[in-house]
Design a protein around this motif. Structure first.
Motif, PDB file in Angstrom:
ATOM      1  N   THR A 196       0.842  -1.232   0.034  1.00  0.00           N
ATOM      2  CA  THR A 196       0.067  -0.042   0.091  1.00  0.00           C
ATOM      3  C   THR A 196       0.925   1.272  -0.020  1.00  0.00           C
ATOM      4  O   THR A 196       0.427   2.555   0.033  1.00  0.00           O
ATOM      5  CB  THR A 196      -1.006   0.169   1.070  1.00  0.00           C
ATOM      6  OG1 THR A 196      -0.043  -0.060   2.483  1.00  0.00           O
ATOM      7  CG2 THR A 196      -1.756  -1.311   1.224  1.00  0.00           C
ATOM      8  N   HIS A 197       1.965   1.294  -0.287  1.00  0.00           N
ATOM      9  CA  HIS A 197       3.065   2.452  -0.197  1.00  0.00           C
ATOM     10  C   HIS A 197       3.047   2.961  -1.692  1.00  0.00           C
ATOM     11  O   HIS A 197       3.908   2.912  -2.440  1.00  0.00           O
ATOM     12  CB  HIS A 197       4.358   1.718  -0.120  1.00  0.00           C
ATOM     13  CG  HIS A 197       4.660   1.423   1.403  1.00  0.00           C
ATOM     14  ND1 HIS A 197       5.742   1.119   1.964  1.00  0.00           N
ATOM     15  CD2 HIS A 197       3.620   1.029   2.381  1.00  0.00           C
ATOM     16  CE1 HIS A 197       5.424   1.004   3.262  1.00  0.00           C
ATOM     17  NE2 HIS A 197       4.330   0.798   3.586  1.00  0.00           N
ATOM     18  N   HIS A 198       1.910   3.499  -2.034  1.00  0.00           N
ATOM     19  CA  HIS A 198       1.540   3.799  -3.398  1.00  0.00           C
ATOM     20  C   HIS A 198       2.362   5.086  -3.736  1.00  0.00           C
ATOM     21  O   HIS A 198       2.965   5.295  -4.955  1.00  0.00           O
ATOM     22  CB  HIS A 198       0.090   4.376  -3.537  1.00  0.00           C
ATOM     23  CG  HIS A 198      -0.904   3.268  -3.120  1.00  0.00           C
ATOM     24  ND1 HIS A 198      -0.694   1.901  -3.812  1.00  0.00           N
ATOM     25  CD2 HIS A 198      -1.864   2.845  -2.406  1.00  0.00           C
ATOM     26  CE1 HIS A 198      -1.820   0.953  -3.058  1.00  0.00           C
ATOM     27  NE2 HIS A 198      -2.311   1.806  -2.131  1.00  0.00           N
ATOM     28  N   ARG A 199       2.716   6.064  -2.904  1.00  0.00           N
ATOM     29  CA  ARG A 199       3.629   7.149  -3.309  1.00  0.00           C
ATOM     30  C   ARG A 199       5.099   6.345  -3.892  1.00  0.00           C
ATOM     31  O   ARG A 199       5.688   6.906  -4.782  1.00  0.00           O
ATOM     32  CB  ARG A 199       3.653   8.064  -1.887  1.00  0.00           C
ATOM     33  CG  ARG A 199       2.496   8.895  -1.727  1.00  0.00           C
ATOM     34  CD  ARG A 199       2.886   9.784  -0.576  1.00  0.00           C
ATOM     35  NE  ARG A 199       1.530  10.260  -0.050  1.00  0.00           N
ATOM     36  CZ  ARG A 199       0.680   9.709   0.710  1.00  0.00           C
ATOM     37  NH1 ARG A 199       0.585   8.516   1.197  1.00  0.00           N
ATOM     38  NH2 ARG A 199      -0.328  10.496   1.105  1.00  0.00           N
ATOM     39  N   MET A 200       5.639   5.673  -2.905  1.00  0.00           N
ATOM     40  CA  MET A 200       6.788   4.925  -3.272  1.00  0.00           C
ATOM     41  C   MET A 200       6.909   4.372  -4.541  1.00  0.00           C
ATOM     42  O   MET A 200       7.902   4.378  -5.121  1.00  0.00           O
ATOM     43  CB  MET A 200       7.327   4.200  -2.015  1.00  0.00           C
ATOM     44  CG  MET A 200       7.932   5.103  -0.789  1.00  0.00           C
ATOM     45  SD  MET A 200       9.320   6.060  -1.153  1.00  0.00           S
ATOM     46  CE  MET A 200      10.369   4.720  -1.770  1.00  0.00           C
ATOM     47  N   ALA A 201       5.774   3.514  -4.712  1.00  0.00           N
ATOM     48  CA  ALA A 201       5.756   2.544  -5.924  1.00  0.00           C
ATOM     49  C   ALA A 201       5.639   3.547  -7.198  1.00  0.00           C
ATOM     50  O   ALA A 201       6.270   3.425  -8.031  1.00  0.00           O
ATOM     51  CB  ALA A 201       4.561   1.934  -6.121  1.00  0.00           C
ATOM     52  N   ALA A 215       8.789   4.210  -9.936  1.00  0.00           N
ATOM     53  CA  ALA A 215       8.444   4.043 -11.513  1.00  0.00           C
ATOM     54  C   ALA A 215       8.746   5.285 -12.180  1.00  0.00           C
ATOM     55  O   ALA A 215       9.360   5.088 -13.327  1.00  0.00           O
ATOM     56  CB  ALA A 215       6.840   3.889 -11.755  1.00  0.00           C
ATOM     57  N   GLU A 216       8.352   6.384 -11.634  1.00  0.00           N
ATOM     58  CA  GLU A 216       9.024   7.627 -12.519  1.00  0.00           C
ATOM     59  C   GLU A 216      10.303   7.691 -12.575  1.00  0.00           C
ATOM     60  O   GLU A 216      11.019   8.433 -13.540  1.00  0.00           O
ATOM     61  CB  GLU A 216       8.473   8.845 -11.302  1.00  0.00           C
ATOM     62  CG  GLU A 216       7.177   9.543 -11.658  1.00  0.00           C
ATOM     63  CD  GLU A 216       6.872  10.677 -10.751  1.00  0.00           C
ATOM     64  OE1 GLU A 216       7.593  11.724 -11.464  1.00  0.00           O
ATOM     65  OE2 GLU A 216       6.571  10.790  -9.856  1.00  0.00           O
ATOM     66  N   LEU A 217      11.158   7.217 -11.520  1.00  0.00           N
ATOM     67  CA  LEU A 217      12.672   7.259 -11.657  1.00  0.00           C
ATOM     68  C   LEU A 217      13.106   6.223 -12.326  1.00  0.00           C
ATOM     69  O   LEU A 217      14.406   5.876 -12.615  1.00  0.00           O
ATOM     70  CB  LEU A 217      13.416   7.260 -10.320  1.00  0.00           C
ATOM     71  CG  LEU A 217      12.850   8.501  -9.143  1.00  0.00           C
ATOM     72  CD1 LEU A 217      13.037   8.231  -8.026  1.00  0.00           C
ATOM     73  CD2 LEU A 217      13.331   9.687  -9.970  1.00  0.00           C
ATOM     74  N   GLY A 218      12.379   5.276 -12.829  1.00  0.00           N
ATOM     75  CA  GLY A 218      12.895   4.103 -13.677  1.00  0.00           C
ATOM     76  C   GLY A 218      13.588   2.977 -12.599  1.00  0.00           C
ATOM     77  O   GLY A 218      14.636   2.411 -13.145  1.00  0.00           O
ATOM     78  N   GLY A 233      19.235   3.148  -2.554  1.00  0.00           N
ATOM     79  CA  GLY A 233      19.966   4.448  -2.661  1.00  0.00           C
ATOM     80  C   GLY A 233      19.787   5.122  -3.861  1.00  0.00           C
ATOM     81  O   GLY A 233      20.044   6.312  -4.051  1.00  0.00           O
ATOM     82  N   GLN A 234      19.285   4.431  -4.934  1.00  0.00           N
ATOM     83  CA  GLN A 234      19.051   5.306  -6.170  1.00  0.00           C
ATOM     84  C   GLN A 234      18.244   6.185  -6.029  1.00  0.00           C
ATOM     85  O   GLN A 234      18.122   6.887  -7.007  1.00  0.00           O
ATOM     86  CB  GLN A 234      18.775   3.858  -7.425  1.00  0.00           C
ATOM     87  CG  GLN A 234      19.703   3.010  -7.582  1.00  0.00           C
ATOM     88  CD  GLN A 234      19.192   1.827  -8.404  1.00  0.00           C
ATOM     89  OE1 GLN A 234      19.430   1.677  -9.535  1.00  0.00           O
ATOM     90  NE2 GLN A 234      18.287   0.954  -7.726  1.00  0.00           N
ATOM     91  N   ILE A 235      17.297   5.784  -5.225  1.00  0.00           N
ATOM     92  CA  ILE A 235      16.023   6.758  -5.120  1.00  0.00           C
ATOM     93  C   ILE A 235      16.653   8.264  -4.813  1.00  0.00           C
ATOM     94  O   ILE A 235      16.079   9.051  -5.395  1.00  0.00           O
ATOM     95  CB  ILE A 235      14.901   6.113  -4.263  1.00  0.00           C
ATOM     96  CG1 ILE A 235      14.360   4.947  -5.090  1.00  0.00           C
ATOM     97  CG2 ILE A 235      13.818   7.328  -4.129  1.00  0.00           C
ATOM     98  CD1 ILE A 235      13.297   4.320  -4.242  1.00  0.00           C
ATOM     99  N   PRO A 236      17.085   8.528  -3.723  1.00  0.00           N
ATOM    100  CA  PRO A 236      17.573   9.648  -3.309  1.00  0.00           C
ATOM    101  C   PRO A 236      18.673  10.136  -4.444  1.00  0.00           C
ATOM    102  O   PRO A 236      18.652  11.345  -4.807  1.00  0.00           O
ATOM    103  CB  PRO A 236      18.096   9.572  -1.835  1.00  0.00           C
ATOM    104  CG  PRO A 236      18.285   8.226  -1.703  1.00  0.00           C
ATOM    105  CD  PRO A 236      17.281   7.415  -2.473  1.00  0.00           C
ATOM    106  N   GLN A 237      19.364   9.228  -4.970  1.00  0.00           N
ATOM    107  CA  GLN A 237      20.314   9.663  -5.916  1.00  0.00           C
ATOM    108  C   GLN A 237      19.859  10.324  -7.071  1.00  0.00           C
ATOM    109  O   GLN A 237      20.224  11.492  -7.386  1.00  0.00           O
ATOM    110  CB  GLN A 237      21.456   8.589  -6.107  1.00  0.00           C
ATOM    111  CG  GLN A 237      22.485   9.027  -6.890  1.00  0.00           C
ATOM    112  CD  GLN A 237      23.221  10.231  -6.093  1.00  0.00           C
ATOM    113  OE1 GLN A 237      23.766   9.965  -5.027  1.00  0.00           O
ATOM    114  NE2 GLN A 237      23.505  11.178  -6.604  1.00  0.00           N
TER     115      GLN A 237
END
Lengths: 454, 454
Positions: free
Chosen positions: A65-70, A74-77, A215-219
């Protein structure tokens, strides 16, 4: 001294701060993110001790249910993969190790009672509005007793009491006597139900991981922001004068803006000097929200041998050093080493977590062997990480106030102070304590500054 | 930027820091005291709203066994006078107001039970070594339950339970559910016995005052130190490199020395940036020692009319806003107005202490009238002071860790970190939380730096 100017100064390049900055930029305003550390990510930290092997010393999973993170991934590939969960959990209580069904059969009554207690927590949580927990009909009563005290009063068997302690500490990362019952209920409400407190399947909060590392997400967020993120710039003071917010860093950087978002854990936000000084109620709150105590130990083998033996690499133990563990391998199609993640949380982080590495790792090898057989005694590598020594974090996973914290101070947790808004997962209304909460809080703080910018 | 050099840099010109600096100077070394505020004294603050009338918004009394403070006052030429205590205390429980003997007669059994509980606390305290409370035989058990929880389990009558809460909050200045039982016992041990927890005569801790105000003590100490005390210089960072300690203040002052004494309450000490960073265990401790919540209201009348009516101006009330009060007049030979000091501590500081002044003062006038008659409803002046809004204090009287604080983190409370030593009353072995403890801690920190200076 160097000077930078922006519309919104964001303090902290953890997930919450980066998301806030991104939202500000999306809306056509200029953010500037100041980060104390020499890296972005905050409580997200991926290490790659072996090429292609990503160990999450910090935040690791998202839930269904972590829709924001999903959406963000997806946006960040960034692709997701499923947490491995097939097979039996290994239980160790009173020196006896039992697998899955055998454990459930032996302690069916104890477990059934634990389930009833969790359902009661769910029922209590339904009366708590996470936006104002102090208004719950029984807030006053529940914020004056500790979770541990309430558990003690439920008439659980010794095994049931120990089991519910282990699983709750798995969430809070402090002994349950350090958090008020209302505080636990707030955690439950922000996450929906207690299902993730006690589950062999890691429950709703921990079902998916990021291919290539969290770590790719914040990067990637930082890459998008480019020079709007400044590293190695610990914020020392935030001064508000007229319409101008001036943020001064150690090292001499001075940033000015119209608004500020402080995206730090409350205890860290409380270390900054503010002029004018913050309201007393806010200051006393941040004195009362200590970072919890968590330490992760990744134990690497040549392969995930437990899978062939019908084990899921999960343990629940009353002996430790780890009270819980799970399978922390790379995606199945990638292959790679077998990795068991052993959790030292709360008291174990403070006791065994402070042992000399050699002593702790010997104890961990013994524990693995008790649960997963003799092969488990001989890992190829152990990689560990605590958070208490990290100057710009000072504890994980998150923070909960002690008794009376919510009823006497909670209203100031995310209440803006003029142009200063508060982010970080602790201030989230959904999934507080998780990455999802960091995004929730960052988005909310961005909405607040954008509304004020007009 | 200006630069100062000394042997020992002392952070904080409260009593503890000033005493430490004085000891350093006495030993032939040069101290330099950096104070954030524009005055010295810290939690000592005397106001003089009417010439010759001194109101102690902070520390007010010493006790008969406060030998360090008595000696210091004598050295500084400050006379003492006796706290006025003659006459009956007024009690208010369940809407019923009773004086002294009538109250004792009506509730003899309740009070006898409270006394037994206090004697049990004394017996438990005898097993606690204040230099290492975590080693007490039952430390592990006692640090996991709150004082409130333990009181609840003593089978006290509702009145007895309320009475012991009021008197304990009078010491801790937080609800008893916020402090562990071990934490209370540490307070008891540093002070000797529980006698001062419940006493009509203000007990051992509060028997004498300073003619002309407590504020003279830090002021005279500062006068002796002269230009070695620098005001309005909030310390932002302490860097240790080789044999040099560099302390940097907001505003640009940089002080270098060989040793540093941080004489701040733990939560404030935790806000400074240290390089190298402090050990994690120390940081997590200071996250867990919030300043308590106290607010004093001085209510001034033309004369101490209650004395003629056989009252001592002390109240104990379950209704509030003040749960306790006492006579706070100038010395009898001086004359002057009648002054009642009403204490709002713990929850009352947080609830009624946040009310608008007019609302709170109306409630105080009503309360005074309930206890001391219609004349008490018409004071000439009310002077109040809380501590939470004061940027460089952020709460009073002192700090106690919550559950598990002592057993998991207590050892780092006064443990030096290289050339950095810790003072402040919270680190005292005798009378922690009092001025006597501030002196004890300051003297000990001075001994530590002098030993290292060789």
């Amino acid at each position: 001294m160097s000077v930078r100017e922006a519309d919104v100064i964001v303090v902290g390049a953890g997930l919450s701060g980066l998301v806030a900055a991104r939202e500000v930029l999306k809306a056509g305003r200029e953010p500037l993110v100041l980060e104390a550390n020499d890296r972005v990510g905050g409580r997200i930290l991926t290490e790659e001790p072996v090429p292609g092997v990503f160990l999450e010393l910090g935040a690791q999973w998202i839930g269904d249910t972590h829709h924001r993170m999903a959406a963000l991934a997806a946006e960040l590939g960034i692709a997701l993969y499923q947490q491995f969960e097939d097979g039996d959990t290994s239980y160790e209580f009173g020196g006896r190790v039992l697998r899955g069904d055998a454990f459930h059969a032996a302690y069916a009554d104890d477990l059934e009672h634990v389930e009833r207690v969790l359902r009661e927590l769910d029922a209590m949580a339904e009366t708590v509005d996470v936006a104002a927990p102090w208004l719950a009909p029984k807030a006053d009563e529940w914020d004056r007793i500790t979770v541990g005290q309430w558990y003690d009063a439920q008439g659980l068997s010794p095994l049931g009491r120990e089991l519910i302690e282990i699983c709750t500490v798995g969430i809070l990362a402090v002994p349950t006597v350090e958090v008020s019952l209302l505080g636990l209920l707030v955690n439950v409400v922000t996450c929906g139900v207690t299902a993730d407190l006690l589950s062999e399947s890691e429950g709703g909060a921990q079902t998916k991981r990021f291919v290539g590392g969290t770590g790719q997400i914040p990067q990637r967020l930082a890459d998008e922001l480019g020079e709007r993120v400044v590293l190695s710039s610990p914020v020392m003071s935030i001064d508000v004068s007229g319409d101008v917010v001036t943020v001064t860093c150690r090292g001499g950087l001075v940033a000015t803006g119209k608004q500020a978002i402080v995206a730090l854990a409350p205890t860290l936000a409380g270390r900054i000097m503010y002029d004018p000084p913050l309201p007393g109620v806010r200051d006393q709150l941040t004195q009362r929200m200590p970072q919890a105590s968590a330490h992760k130990s990744f134990i690497l083998y040549d392969e995930p041998f437990w899978r062939d033996e019908g084990l899921n690499a999960q343990l629940i133990s009353d002996a430790g050093p780890a009270r819980m563990s799970n399978d922390s391998c790379m995606p199945e199609e990638t292959g790679g080493p077998g990795i068991i993640l052993a959790f030292l949380e709360g008291e174990n982080a403070r006791v065994e977590g402070r042992w000399p590495e050699e002593q702790r790792q010997a104890a961990l090898r013994e524990e693995m062997a008790r649960h997963f057989g003799p092969r488990a005694a001989k890992p190829e590598l152990i990689v560990e990480g605590g958070w208490v020594e990290r100057e710009w974090t000072r504890g994980c996973y998150n923070a909960n106030p002690g008794p009376c914290g919510w009823i006497h101070f909670g209203a100031s947790l995310s209440e803006p102070v003029g142009p200063i808004k508060w982010a970080a997962t602790e201030t989230a209304l959904q999934w507080s304590g998780y990455m999802e909460g960091a995004v929730d809080a960052g988005e909310r703080a961005a909405r607040e500054v954008l509304a004020d910018l007009g």
